[in-house]
Write a protein that holds these residues in place. Structure first.
Motif, PDB file in Angstrom:
ATOM      1  N   GLY A  46      -3.231  -7.000  -9.995  1.00  0.00           N
ATOM      2  CA  GLY A  46      -3.621  -5.773 -10.529  1.00  0.00           C
ATOM      3  C   GLY A  46      -3.038  -5.074 -11.763  1.00  0.00           C
ATOM      4  O   GLY A  46      -3.786  -4.097 -12.149  1.00  0.00           O
ATOM      5  N   CYS A  47      -2.034  -5.304 -11.707  1.00  0.00           N
ATOM      6  CA  CYS A  47      -1.361  -4.576 -12.926  1.00  0.00           C
ATOM      7  C   CYS A  47      -1.295  -5.518 -14.294  1.00  0.00           C
ATOM      8  O   CYS A  47      -0.664  -4.845 -15.287  1.00  0.00           O
ATOM      9  CB  CYS A  47       0.275  -4.582 -12.494  1.00  0.00           C
ATOM     10  N   THR A  48      -1.929  -6.547 -13.941  1.00  0.00           N
ATOM     11  CA  THR A  48      -1.749  -7.529 -15.173  1.00  0.00           C
ATOM     12  C   THR A  48      -3.252  -7.401 -16.154  1.00  0.00           C
ATOM     13  O   THR A  48      -4.280  -7.749 -15.535  1.00  0.00           O
ATOM     14  CB  THR A  48      -1.528  -8.894 -14.912  1.00  0.00           C
ATOM     15  N   ILE A  49      -3.167  -7.250 -17.316  1.00  0.00           N
ATOM     16  CA  ILE A  49      -4.189  -7.066 -18.187  1.00  0.00           C
ATOM     17  C   ILE A  49      -3.960  -7.893 -19.662  1.00  0.00           C
ATOM     18  O   ILE A  49      -2.951  -7.753 -20.045  1.00  0.00           O
ATOM     19  CB  ILE A  49      -4.518  -5.875 -18.735  1.00  0.00           C
ATOM     20  N   ASP A  50      -4.742  -9.058 -19.831  1.00  0.00           N
ATOM     21  CA  ASP A  50      -4.451  -9.920 -20.909  1.00  0.00           C
ATOM     22  C   ASP A  50      -3.172 -10.461 -20.809  1.00  0.00           C
ATOM     23  O   ASP A  50      -2.405 -10.613 -21.773  1.00  0.00           O
ATOM     24  CB  ASP A  50      -4.783  -9.319 -22.207  1.00  0.00           C
ATOM     25  N   GLY A  51      -2.450 -10.842 -19.708  1.00  0.00           N
ATOM     26  CA  GLY A  51      -1.360 -11.741 -19.433  1.00  0.00           C
ATOM     27  C   GLY A  51      -0.028 -10.698 -19.517  1.00  0.00           C
ATOM     28  O   GLY A  51       0.985 -11.164 -19.349  1.00  0.00           O
ATOM     29  N   LYS A  52      -0.337  -9.315 -19.712  1.00  0.00           N
ATOM     30  CA  LYS A  52       0.794  -8.360 -19.718  1.00  0.00           C
ATOM     31  C   LYS A  52       0.987  -7.400 -18.463  1.00  0.00           C
ATOM     32  O   LYS A  52      -0.193  -7.073 -18.058  1.00  0.00           O
ATOM     33  CB  LYS A  52       0.796  -7.571 -21.029  1.00  0.00           C
ATOM     34  N   ILE A  53       1.873  -7.197 -17.904  1.00  0.00           N
ATOM     35  CA  ILE A  53       2.099  -6.218 -16.946  1.00  0.00           C
ATOM     36  C   ILE A  53       2.290  -4.833 -17.141  1.00  0.00           C
ATOM     37  O   ILE A  53       3.258  -4.397 -18.014  1.00  0.00           O
ATOM     38  CB  ILE A  53       3.367  -6.726 -15.897  1.00  0.00           C
ATOM     39  N   TYR A  54       1.477  -3.849 -16.806  1.00  0.00           N
ATOM     40  CA  TYR A  54       1.398  -2.643 -17.185  1.00  0.00           C
ATOM     41  C   TYR A  54       1.853  -1.408 -15.912  1.00  0.00           C
ATOM     42  O   TYR A  54       1.655  -0.402 -16.235  1.00  0.00           O
ATOM     43  CB  TYR A  54      -0.012  -2.347 -17.632  1.00  0.00           C
ATOM     44  N   CYS A  55       2.017  -1.823 -14.738  1.00  0.00           N
ATOM     45  CA  CYS A  55       2.459  -0.969 -13.775  1.00  0.00           C
ATOM     46  C   CYS A  55       3.510  -1.568 -12.533  1.00  0.00           C
ATOM     47  O   CYS A  55       3.606  -2.843 -12.637  1.00  0.00           O
ATOM     48  CB  CYS A  55       1.206  -0.462 -13.163  1.00  0.00           C
ATOM     49  N   ALA A  56       4.092  -0.682 -12.089  1.00  0.00           N
ATOM     50  CA  ALA A  56       4.792  -1.322 -10.945  1.00  0.00           C
ATOM     51  C   ALA A  56       4.321  -0.651  -9.611  1.00  0.00           C
ATOM     52  O   ALA A  56       4.449   0.431  -9.336  1.00  0.00           O
ATOM     53  CB  ALA A  56       6.206  -0.372 -11.161  1.00  0.00           C
ATOM     54  N   PRO A  57       4.054  -1.639  -8.733  1.00  0.00           N
ATOM     55  CA  PRO A  57       3.583  -1.319  -7.638  1.00  0.00           C
ATOM     56  C   PRO A  57       4.674  -0.898  -6.732  1.00  0.00           C
ATOM     57  O   PRO A  57       5.704  -1.258  -6.797  1.00  0.00           O
ATOM     58  CB  PRO A  57       2.832  -2.845  -6.886  1.00  0.00           C
ATOM     59  N   VAL A  58       4.215   0.137  -5.745  1.00  0.00           N
ATOM     60  CA  VAL A  58       5.453   0.552  -4.843  1.00  0.00           C
ATOM     61  C   VAL A  58       5.104   0.433  -3.484  1.00  0.00           C
ATOM     62  O   VAL A  58       5.984   0.763  -2.608  1.00  0.00           O
ATOM     63  CB  VAL A  58       5.591   2.028  -5.430  1.00  0.00           C
ATOM     64  N   ASN A  59       3.859   0.618  -2.972  1.00  0.00           N
ATOM     65  CA  ASN A  59       3.618   0.314  -1.517  1.00  0.00           C
ATOM     66  C   ASN A  59       2.304  -0.483  -1.363  1.00  0.00           C
ATOM     67  O   ASN A  59       1.502  -0.558  -2.243  1.00  0.00           O
ATOM     68  CB  ASN A  59       3.644   1.733  -0.946  1.00  0.00           C
ATOM     69  N   ILE A  60       1.933  -0.635  -0.186  1.00  0.00           N
ATOM     70  CA  ILE A  60       0.747  -1.298   0.290  1.00  0.00           C
ATOM     71  C   ILE A  60       0.266  -0.407   1.523  1.00  0.00           C
ATOM     72  O   ILE A  60       0.782  -0.059   2.643  1.00  0.00           O
ATOM     73  CB  ILE A  60       1.088  -2.643   0.944  1.00  0.00           C
ATOM     74  N   HIS A  61      -0.668   0.201   1.046  1.00  0.00           N
ATOM     75  CA  HIS A  61      -1.654   1.197   2.031  1.00  0.00           C
ATOM     76  C   HIS A  61      -2.782   0.679   2.371  1.00  0.00           C
ATOM     77  O   HIS A  61      -3.523   0.370   1.427  1.00  0.00           O
ATOM     78  CB  HIS A  61      -1.821   2.782   1.103  1.00  0.00           C
ATOM     79  N   SER A  62      -2.803   0.432   3.841  1.00  0.00           N
ATOM     80  CA  SER A  62      -4.262   0.191   4.433  1.00  0.00           C
ATOM     81  C   SER A  62      -4.779   1.143   5.046  1.00  0.00           C
ATOM     82  O   SER A  62      -4.313   1.915   5.577  1.00  0.00           O
ATOM     83  CB  SER A  62      -3.766  -1.025   5.236  1.00  0.00           C
ATOM     84  N   TRP A  63      -6.193   1.014   4.604  1.00  0.00           N
ATOM     85  CA  TRP A  63      -7.099   2.103   5.174  1.00  0.00           C
ATOM     86  C   TRP A  63      -7.508   1.919   6.639  1.00  0.00           C
ATOM     87  O   TRP A  63      -8.026   2.961   7.294  1.00  0.00           O
ATOM     88  CB  TRP A  63      -8.359   2.368   4.284  1.00  0.00           C
ATOM     89  N   GLN A  64      -7.428   0.727   7.086  1.00  0.00           N
ATOM     90  CA  GLN A  64      -8.255   0.309   8.342  1.00  0.00           C
ATOM     91  C   GLN A  64      -7.453   0.710   9.659  1.00  0.00           C
ATOM     92  O   GLN A  64      -7.200  -0.010  10.440  1.00  0.00           O
ATOM     93  CB  GLN A  64      -8.423  -1.282   8.081  1.00  0.00           C
ATOM     94  N   TRP A  65      -7.420   1.996  10.064  1.00  0.00           N
ATOM     95  CA  TRP A  65      -6.671   2.265  10.993  1.00  0.00           C
ATOM     96  C   TRP A  65      -7.517   3.508  11.748  1.00  0.00           C
ATOM     97  O   TRP A  65      -8.106   4.204  11.208  1.00  0.00           O
ATOM     98  CB  TRP A  65      -5.418   3.165  10.769  1.00  0.00           C
ATOM     99  N   LEU A  66      -7.485   3.459  13.096  1.00  0.00           N
ATOM    100  CA  LEU A  66      -8.098   4.628  13.952  1.00  0.00           C
ATOM    101  C   LEU A  66      -6.974   5.232  14.558  1.00  0.00           C
ATOM    102  O   LEU A  66      -6.481   4.673  15.562  1.00  0.00           O
ATOM    103  CB  LEU A  66      -9.140   4.128  14.788  1.00  0.00           C
ATOM    104  N   TRP A  67      -6.460   6.414  14.295  1.00  0.00           N
ATOM    105  CA  TRP A  67      -5.587   7.144  14.973  1.00  0.00           C
ATOM    106  C   TRP A  67      -5.995   7.922  16.039  1.00  0.00           C
ATOM    107  O   TRP A  67      -7.131   8.757  15.930  1.00  0.00           O
ATOM    108  CB  TRP A  67      -4.698   7.795  13.829  1.00  0.00           C
ATOM    109  N   LEU A  68      -5.320   7.846  17.277  1.00  0.00           N
ATOM    110  CA  LEU A  68      -5.569   8.664  18.520  1.00  0.00           C
ATOM    111  C   LEU A  68      -4.738   9.634  18.954  1.00  0.00           C
ATOM    112  O   LEU A  68      -3.520   9.276  19.045  1.00  0.00           O
ATOM    113  CB  LEU A  68      -6.211   7.563  19.568  1.00  0.00           C
ATOM    114  N   SER A  69      -5.052  10.787  19.484  1.00  0.00           N
ATOM    115  CA  SER A  69      -4.278  11.678  20.129  1.00  0.00           C
ATOM    116  C   SER A  69      -4.193  11.432  21.819  1.00  0.00           C
ATOM    117  O   SER A  69      -5.296  11.577  22.459  1.00  0.00           O
ATOM    118  CB  SER A  69      -4.750  13.048  20.031  1.00  0.00           C
TER     119      SER A  69
END
Length: 410
Positions: free
Chosen positions: A125-148
């Motif tokens: 996802g950071c690579t465009i035309d074979g060059k790296i343009y960003c530094a990924p720092v984490n993986i955030h997943s949306w798929q959670w149901l948080w319960l009280s």
């Protein structure tokens, strides 16, 4: 060893290529302003400052939807910052194509990012035309149901194990004066919730047909109608939330004013800051307890081209710092996200984070909609679901609008 001592050791032990003689200030813009987010980003600042450089914090209040236009305007207007946060995906694509962003391939090659970053699609996802343009720092997943747990105890019902049980428990929660499902008023929250329903209730193949293949028959079909029915249930259960920001909605769950919230794993930072313990005070259901798949959402830092040589060198130092293994651990433990490095030790992770790590280890990972859709299509989708959740639009009409938006996606 306490986390405080461990963090101090980490800050002192970062070894990076620039000497203090070339140190400089570097402004870093981001939208991490909630309590948990601020605690996490402070770990980045601490590690960068330990190199002799100075992190100048450019936090922009509000969500990414508020911050990104400001960031883009500064870069295109000739007033670039030293580094800026974007989400994984295509949000900086046009800036890169315009020649405004720094190529990080030299840093990535020297530090073997292709060998350590997992899953590999993050670096793709950071690579465009074979060059790296960003530094990924984490993986955030949306798929959670948080319960009280307190909310369900007060309502006299058992905490649900899946989405259907959660919907069934809603009347008891309402009778006890508790909002079943908290959702803030920002458009991205409604759109993200819908995407969670697509993958968690529809499953992997369905999700890929919708967002990867953009299959018209699937998008207009009965299975998608079932997803929109679930979105209608979510809309009904969220009545009475009356907050705007995501962390305000999370706080409703923390305080037992709401039964649950569909939100990304960054919500863990808020629970942690409030002193709540996973598995005791709150529970988490990855994939809504139905399909345990997560998407590789999250954050990466991009570096605008700068004329100042010292600041350009400091950019390389920052990119290296963000991917340093000790920095990755310190940051992600407080952020609630998963590290992008596959070679770090997270024994200190809580129960919910361990669930995410297990899903990641199994390979039950898919690309996020930020990676599969352009920023323009994402904005159209956000507008649709903001309207859907704030009006009486029928699920049928919403499905037709959604189909039209995806049909025009590139």
């Amino acid at each position: 060893m306490t986390l405080r001592i461990w963090t101090a050791i980490m800050a002192a032990s970062v070894v990076l290529p620039l000497s203090a003689a070339k140190a400089t200030d570097l402004e870093v813009t981001h939208w991490w302003t909630s309590g948990g987010e601020a605690a996490a980003v402070a770990e980045f600042a601490k590690a960068f400052d330990a190199t002799g450089n100075k992190w100048i914090d450019g936090a922009i209040a509000g969500s990414g939807g508020t911050a990104r236009p400001i960031m883009v305007s500064r870069i295109t207007g000739g007033d670039p910052m030293g580094a800026t946060q974007f989400n994984h995906g295509r949000q900086a694509e046009e800036l890169v194509q315009a020649g405004l962003m720094r190529d990080l391939t030299d840093v990535a090659t020297k530090e073997k990012w292709k060998e350590i970053i997992r899953p590999a699609t993050l670096l793709d996802g950071c690579t465009i035309d074979g060059k790296i343009y960003c530094a990924p720092v984490n993986i955030h997943s949306w798929q959670w149901l948080w319960l009280s747990n307190d909310a369900f105890k007060k309502a006299g019902v058992e905490a649900p194990k899946n989405w259907d049980e959660f919907v069934a428990a809603a009347p008891a929660l309402e009778k006890a004066g508790i909002v079943p499902l908290a959702i803030g008023g920002q458009a991205w929250q409604a759109s993200g919730l819908f995407d969670v329903l697509v993958i968690s209730l529809g499953g992997k193949d369905f999700y890929e047909k919708v967002y990867s293949a953009k299959d018209a028959d699937t998008i207009n079909g009965p299975d998608m109608a079932r997803i929109f029915k679930a979105a209608d249930d979510a809309r009904r259960m969220s009545k009475g939330t009356n907050v705007q920001d995501w962390n305000q909605a999370t706080n409703m769950v923390i305080t037992g004013k709401a039964g649950g919230q569909i939100m990304g794993d960054w919500a863990q930072g808020e629970f942690q800051l409030a002193g709540k313990k996973a598995g005791t005070d709150y529970a988490c259901l990855p994939g809504l307890g139905v399909n345990e798949y997560i998407t590789t959402g999250g954050d990466a830092f991009y570096f605008p081209l700068l004329k100042d040589e010292a600041k350009s060198q400091a950019q390389a130092v920052l990119a290296s710092t963000l991917l340093n293994p000790k920095t990755q651990v310190a940051f992600n433990l407080k952020k609630g996200s998963l590290p992008v490095r596959g070679d770090v030790d997270l024994n200190a992770a809580n129960d919910c984070m361990k669930k995410g790590l297990d899903i990641l280890a199994k390979g039950n990972v898919l690309k996020s909609t930020d990676e599969l859709l352009s920023a323009d299509i994402q904005k159209q989708k956000e507008d649709l679901f903001a309207e859907f959740f704030s009006s009486s639009m029928s699920p049928q009409d919403a499905q037709k609008r959604f189909a039209s938006i995806i049909a025009s996606a590139d």
